[in-house]
Design a protein around this motif. Structure first.
Motif: not given
Length: 451
Positions: A117-124
């Motif tokens: 469920d943990a978020p991803f680094d959507l920018e990098h």
């Protein structure tokens, strides 16, 4: 497989734009809702973790889109700045017997769900992770992706490639995975160009006209609706049930006789139940489609899945054969027209204030998963190991009610997620009772019952 291609940044697809907007709105409100297609397994046997990690590096190099993020200001897709391949995330949980349902097993599953469920680094980037939780002699496995660059079909491709690379790393015979005929970024460029063309704009206009009575996000109101203006995500509801074997066999026979799929019968029964339990002159639901009809994208990893809106009239909800024909025509029209128009594009055309925003309208989503969509392990298990699907509880939905019938070796299970602020548990139970009753009525009326 794309590793030698030179990529430039580009405009995302309409589906990606809609999701990026929703995520930005959620972030501003302090809300986090994951949308992570994933494969979760319990792997028993001598899993070679270093070889799996090497296979994971090869998989990320082979599928460029898994490593690329999005510019937070312009929301451009930064395909020109892929992240370095990420390592495997290995966690050791408290020991317990294989398949343990006690505290040790529960802790291992909790750790896996948390990492899934943990978020991803959507920018990098990267926008994918591989997780292993050691639990006794077993490993809990999760290949997790963000929906921005993947969907359930993509998991077929990724799992088959990963397990092939794993065999190669072990020195076992395996055919190297074949590359995609049409890489996802090129598919997006072509789709965007078509939608900006005169023919594409005309298709959008035709679809908008056909949905004028229900809208691009069809509002759902039936008996049990709370009337709440908005709904939160903190207290999701979940109904798990099965279609009885005798009924599943009968509806499969009836569907064949009517030249429809059993999934169309179940979806039609949902519509009929909504007409029975409500008084809307027209009922619309969204249906998830894989959008993989073209052979060129069947080995492509990307967010190709979409939604189409199926609308039926209350006046047709009488004779079973008449209603099934009515529903079938409506579904075919929706697929024919909507397949080339992403759901986000028609929302932007008809309800621009809702584009790139979490839905403020209660709607129902139908997401069938036939056996062909769930055979993630067919011919692609980990060598020398036994792999079994592992169900995790997490699911964050935008729809008021999401109906997921899933076909497995032992029949059809049904999961119904619902936002309790709009539809409490009893309202969802009544809906499914009416759906099952409708299916039984139809198989009796159409002579589809098995002897």
């Amino acid at each position: 497989m794309g590793r030698d291609e030179v990529y430039a940044e580009q405009e995302p697809s309409w589906a990606q734009r809609h999701r990026l907007g929703q995520m930005a709105v959620d972030a501003a409100a302090g809300t986090y809702r994951s949308s992570h297609p994933s494969t979760t397994l319990r792997v028993s046997g001598p899993l070679d973790v270093p070889a799996l990690e090497r296979a994971w590096y090869r998989l990320q190099s082979a599928h460029h889109v898994l490593r690329c993020g999005f510019d937070p200001e312009s929301r451009r897709w930064r395909l020109d700045r892929p992240a370095a391949p990420a390592g495997l995330h290995l966690v050791r949980a408290p020991s317990g017997p294989p398949g343990a349902a006690g505290p040790a097993g529960e802790e291992a599953a909790r750790l896996l769900a948390e990492l899934e469920d943990a978020p991803f680094d959507l920018e990098h980037g990267p926008l994918a992770r591989l997780v292993l939780v050691e639990s006794g002699t077993d490993h809990l496995f999760a290949l997790v992706t963000d929906h921005l660059v993947s969907d359930l079909w993509s998991l077929h491709v990724l799992m088959r490639d990963l397990t092939a690379f794993y065999r190669l790393e072990l020195g076992l015979p395996a055919d190297p995975p074949a590359g995609a005929s049409l890489p996802f970024p090129e598919h997006v460029r072509r789709q965007n160009a078509h939608l900006e063309s005169e023919a594409g704009r005309a298709t959008v206009d035709r679809l908008a006209h056909s949905l004028r009575h229900v809208g691009p996000i069809p509002e759902l109101r039936y008996e049990g609706f709370t009337g709440a203006a908005t709904a939160g995500y903190d207290d999701p509801g979940l109904l798990r049930t099965r279609i009885p074997r005798d009924l599943a066999d009968a509806l499969a026979a009836g569907a064949r006789a009517s030249r429809m799929s059993k999934w169309a019968w179940i979806h039609a029964a949902v519509h009929h139940a909504l007409h029975t339990l409500g008084d809307q002159p027209a009922v619309g639901t969204t249906m998830v489609t894989a959008n993989r009809e073209a052979a060129a994208v069947r080995r492509t990893v990307g967010f190709l899945s979409g939604r189409v809106v199926v609308a039926t009239e209350r006046t047709a909800a009488g004779d079973p054969r008449t209603f099934l024909d009515h529903f079938n025509r409506a579904a075919m029209r929706a697929i024919d027209v909507s397949a080339s128009v992403p759901w986000g594009r028609i929302i932007a055309r008809m309800r621009p204030e809702s584009f790139g925003a979490p839905s403020s309208v209660p709607y129902l989503s139908f997401n069938p998963q036939p056996a062909s969509m769930n055979r993630l392990l067919d011919d692609s298990g980990f060598a020398h190991c036994e792999s079994r699907p592992l169900a995790l509880p997490g699911f964050t939905l935008d729809a008021a009610v999401a109906v997921l019938p899933v076909e497995g070796p032992d029949g059809i299970s049904v999961t119904v997620h619902h936002r309790t602020d709009w539809y409490p548990e009893r309202a969802v139970e009544r809906l499914w009772e009416r759906v099952e009753g409708t299916l039984r009525d139809w198989v009796r009326a159409l002579g589809a019952e098995r002897p």
